[in-house]
Motif scaffolding. Structure first.
Motif, PDB file in Angstrom:
ATOM      1  N   CYS A 108       0.818  -1.221   0.000  1.00  0.00           N
ATOM      2  CA  CYS A 108       0.000   0.000   0.000  1.00  0.00           C
ATOM      3  C   CYS A 108       0.850   1.269   0.000  1.00  0.00           C
ATOM      4  CB  CYS A 108      -0.961   0.019   1.177  1.00  0.00           C
ATOM      5  SG  CYS A 108      -2.121  -1.370   1.176  1.00  0.00           S
ATOM      6  N   MET A 109       1.984   1.228  -0.678  1.00  0.00           N
ATOM      7  CA  MET A 109       2.894   2.366  -0.719  1.00  0.00           C
ATOM      8  C   MET A 109       2.841   3.059  -2.070  1.00  0.00           C
ATOM      9  SD  MET A 109       6.306   0.918   1.172  1.00  0.00           S
ATOM     10  CE  MET A 109       7.212   2.303   0.485  1.00  0.00           C
ATOM     11  N   PHE A 111      -1.512  -4.063   8.258  1.00  0.00           N
ATOM     12  CA  PHE A 111      -0.436  -3.085   8.165  1.00  0.00           C
ATOM     13  C   PHE A 111      -0.879  -1.893   7.325  1.00  0.00           C
ATOM     14  CE2 PHE A 111       2.878  -1.447   5.325  1.00  0.00           C
ATOM     15  CZ  PHE A 111       3.682  -0.807   6.250  1.00  0.00           C
ATOM     16  N   CYS A 112      -1.521  -2.188   6.186  1.00  0.00           N
ATOM     17  CA  CYS A 112      -1.978  -1.109   5.301  1.00  0.00           C
ATOM     18  C   CYS A 112      -2.969  -0.198   6.007  1.00  0.00           C
ATOM     19  CB  CYS A 112      -2.618  -1.699   4.051  1.00  0.00           C
ATOM     20  SG  CYS A 112      -1.451  -2.440   2.885  1.00  0.00           S
ATOM     21  N   ALA A 113      -3.880  -0.780   6.787  1.00  0.00           N
ATOM     22  CA  ALA A 113      -4.890   0.028   7.475  1.00  0.00           C
ATOM     23  C   ALA A 113      -4.232   1.026   8.425  1.00  0.00           C
ATOM     24  CB  ALA A 113      -5.857  -0.879   8.237  1.00  0.00           C
ATOM     25  N   LEU A 114      -3.285   0.544   9.237  1.00  0.00           N
ATOM     26  CA  LEU A 114      -2.586   1.439  10.164  1.00  0.00           C
ATOM     27  C   LEU A 114      -1.772   2.485   9.409  1.00  0.00           C
ATOM     28  CD1 LEU A 114      -1.266  -1.080  12.852  1.00  0.00           C
ATOM     29  CD2 LEU A 114      -3.319   0.341  12.971  1.00  0.00           C
ATOM     30  N   LYS A 115      -1.029   2.045   8.409  1.00  0.00           N
ATOM     31  CA  LYS A 115      -0.152   2.941   7.659  1.00  0.00           C
ATOM     32  C   LYS A 115      -0.940   4.052   6.976  1.00  0.00           C
ATOM     33  CE  LYS A 115       3.065   2.931   3.735  1.00  0.00           C
ATOM     34  NZ  LYS A 115       2.261   3.854   2.911  1.00  0.00           N
ATOM     35  N   TYR A 134      -2.649   9.520   6.286  1.00  0.00           N
ATOM     36  CA  TYR A 134      -3.758  10.330   5.761  1.00  0.00           C
ATOM     37  C   TYR A 134      -4.839  10.517   6.837  1.00  0.00           C
ATOM     38  CZ  TYR A 134      -1.564   9.175   1.285  1.00  0.00           C
ATOM     39  OH  TYR A 134      -0.669   9.028   0.248  1.00  0.00           O
ATOM     40  N   PRO A 135      -4.500  11.183   7.939  1.00  0.00           N
ATOM     41  CA  PRO A 135      -5.481  11.355   9.021  1.00  0.00           C
ATOM     42  C   PRO A 135      -6.663  12.232   8.616  1.00  0.00           C
ATOM     43  CG  PRO A 135      -3.527  12.682   9.442  1.00  0.00           C
ATOM     44  CD  PRO A 135      -3.199  11.805   8.274  1.00  0.00           C
ATOM     45  N   SER A 175      -4.014  -8.836  13.320  1.00  0.00           N
ATOM     46  CA  SER A 175      -2.745  -9.547  13.130  1.00  0.00           C
ATOM     47  C   SER A 175      -1.824  -8.818  12.169  1.00  0.00           C
ATOM     48  CB  SER A 175      -2.993 -10.975  12.612  1.00  0.00           C
ATOM     49  OG  SER A 175      -3.790 -11.709  13.504  1.00  0.00           O
ATOM     50  N   GLY A 176      -1.920  -7.510  12.121  1.00  0.00           N
ATOM     51  CA  GLY A 176      -1.062  -6.743  11.225  1.00  0.00           C
ATOM     52  C   GLY A 176       0.341  -6.595  11.781  1.00  0.00           C
ATOM     53  N   TYR A 177       1.274  -6.348  10.887  1.00  0.00           N
ATOM     54  CA  TYR A 177       2.641  -6.068  11.319  1.00  0.00           C
ATOM     55  C   TYR A 177       2.876  -4.563  11.232  1.00  0.00           C
ATOM     56  CZ  TYR A 177       2.896  -6.993   6.254  1.00  0.00           C
ATOM     57  OH  TYR A 177       2.646  -7.038   4.900  1.00  0.00           O
ATOM     58  N   PHE A 178       4.104  -4.130  11.542  1.00  0.00           N
ATOM     59  CA  PHE A 178       4.343  -2.698  11.704  1.00  0.00           C
ATOM     60  C   PHE A 178       5.489  -2.167  10.839  1.00  0.00           C
ATOM     61  CE2 PHE A 178       2.346  -4.454  15.422  1.00  0.00           C
ATOM     62  CZ  PHE A 178       1.294  -3.568  15.638  1.00  0.00           C
ATOM     63  N   LYS A 179       6.040  -3.029  10.012  1.00  0.00           N
ATOM     64  CA  LYS A 179       7.090  -2.630   9.090  1.00  0.00           C
ATOM     65  C   LYS A 179       6.847  -3.370   7.790  1.00  0.00           C
ATOM     66  CE  LYS A 179      12.130  -2.687   8.434  1.00  0.00           C
ATOM     67  NZ  LYS A 179      13.424  -3.122   9.006  1.00  0.00           N
TER      68      LYS A 179
END
Length: 372
Positions: A204-205, A248-252, A257-258, A268-272
């Motif tokens: 999602c980048m 991960f995409c949801a958090l990122k 884009y707040p 169960s998302g990751y952070f990197k």
């Protein structure tokens, strides 16, 4: 017979056992010398190994929901049929068909809602993707004809399919049930994969010189959906949920884009971002982009957004447990964080099905309510 049907798995197990029994029965004859006997031995061993791999693959697919149909599986070997080539048609949204929801009275939209399959083409990102849109029963009821509805984008993991969100994780059915039980408000769900550029996992980048996936999710997709459906235009009306890569995409996306997303749920998302053959080089030498894509680093070095986050994990069975605790600890005001932490779980559909009702209730409470 569908790829995920129990009949297919049973047949695979039957063939595996039959080949094992055949090998035991015929081995005395095949142990003779000569090239013909050797070829038969090799053939029988290979057939047995393939049967074992088929049983293992089908079992893993039924657990993790990688593919929901034979056509989904075939798409690995060709350009994804869910993602029409970008730039060949004008931007916009096209409805490809309608489906009923598998709930009591689901054949009637006023009682069960409806699922639309759509093709979305982004003007800014030049990305095209198909998606499924769940519309709640209230969307079709006369008293709500002028109502705008809170909405959540729902993302699969990689290489999941959008159909898995309906058939495997049962998001529409769960949303329908929660609304009937007054545990969540009626919501629109936009369901799709995070990999909107064929089989390339962009995490999602916006890849430098490559696909602008973040722009598609945060700008083009909300714009085209709001132009076609009665979705609230304020950030308070839009959230995003995902599992695994989608988590991960949801958090990122919510952190970057707040002004677009007011709430994000990560199952169960990751952070990197992952780095493997499916992603390739996402940064193209941009070290700053690489740092800012690490959500734990971002929490410490970028001002916190006024966004609500939900993270889920399990004390046993998940690899993201420690990082999830760190994300919770590092969350600063004006951000808010909630969590679902199971004693036991795993990175699979069974765990996520346990967490989805609570996740939908949570995000419903963070989104703006419809006003008839």
């Amino acid at each position: 017979m569908g790829l995920t049907s129990k009949t297919v798995l049973f047949l695979a197990v039957f063939v595996m056992v039959a080949l094992f029994a055949l090998a035991v029965w015929l081995w005395p004859r095949l142990s003779r010398r000569g090239w013909r006997a050797a070829v038969r031995r090799v053939g029988l061993v290979l057939a047995g190994q393939l049967a074992i791999l088929a049983v293992g693959g089908l079992t893993a697919n039924n657990t993790f929901g990688f593919f929901t149909s034979w056509s989904d599986l075939a798409s690995v070997f060709q350009r994804s049929q869910e993602d029409p080539p970008a730039g060949r048609a004008a931007a916009g949204l096209r409805v490809l068909g309608h489906e009923s929801v598998n709930v009591p009275g689901g054949s009637v939209p006023e009682k069960g809602g409806r699922i639309d399959k759509v093709d979305v083409r982004g003007a800014g990102s030049k990305i095209s993707s198909s998606a499924y849109v769940y519309l709640p029963p209230e969307y079709f009821q006369p008293e709500f004809k002028n109502t705008t509805f809170p909405t959540s984008i729902v993302l699969t993991g990689y290489p999941g399919t959008a159909e898995a969100l309906i058939k495997g994780l049962r998001y529409p059915q769960t949303a329908w049930k929660l609304a009937r039980q007054k545990k969540a408000q009626p919501m629109i769900l936009i369901m799709l994969r995070p990999s909107v550029t064929g089989q390339w996992d962009t995490e999602c980048m916006n890849v430098p010189g490559g696909p602008q996936a973040a722009s598609f999710f945060a700008r083009d997709l909300p714009k085209e959906m709001r132009n076609h459906y009665r979705i609230g235009r304020q950030r308070e009306s839009l959230g995003i949920i995902g599992n695994s890569t989608g988590g991960f995409c949801a958090l990122k996306l919510a952190m970057e884009y707040p002004h677009v997303f007011s709430a994000a749920g990560s199952l169960s998302g990751y952070f990197k971002p992952a780095t493997d053959p499916t992603t390739g080089d996402l940064y193209k030498g941009d070290k700053q982009l690489e740092q800012r894509s690490n959500l734990l680093w971002r929490q410490q070095h970028v001002p916190a957004p006024p966004t609500s986050f939900l993270v889920t994990t399990s004390k046993q069975g998940e690899h993201n447990y420690q990082d999830t605790l760190r994300f919770i600890t590092q969350t600063k005001s004006p951000s808010r964080v909630s969590s679902i932490i199971l004693d036991r779980g795993g990175h699979n559909f069974n765990t996520w099905r346990r967490e989805i009702p609570g996740t939908l209730s949570w995000i419903s409470s963070r989104l703006q309510s419809p006003k008839p």
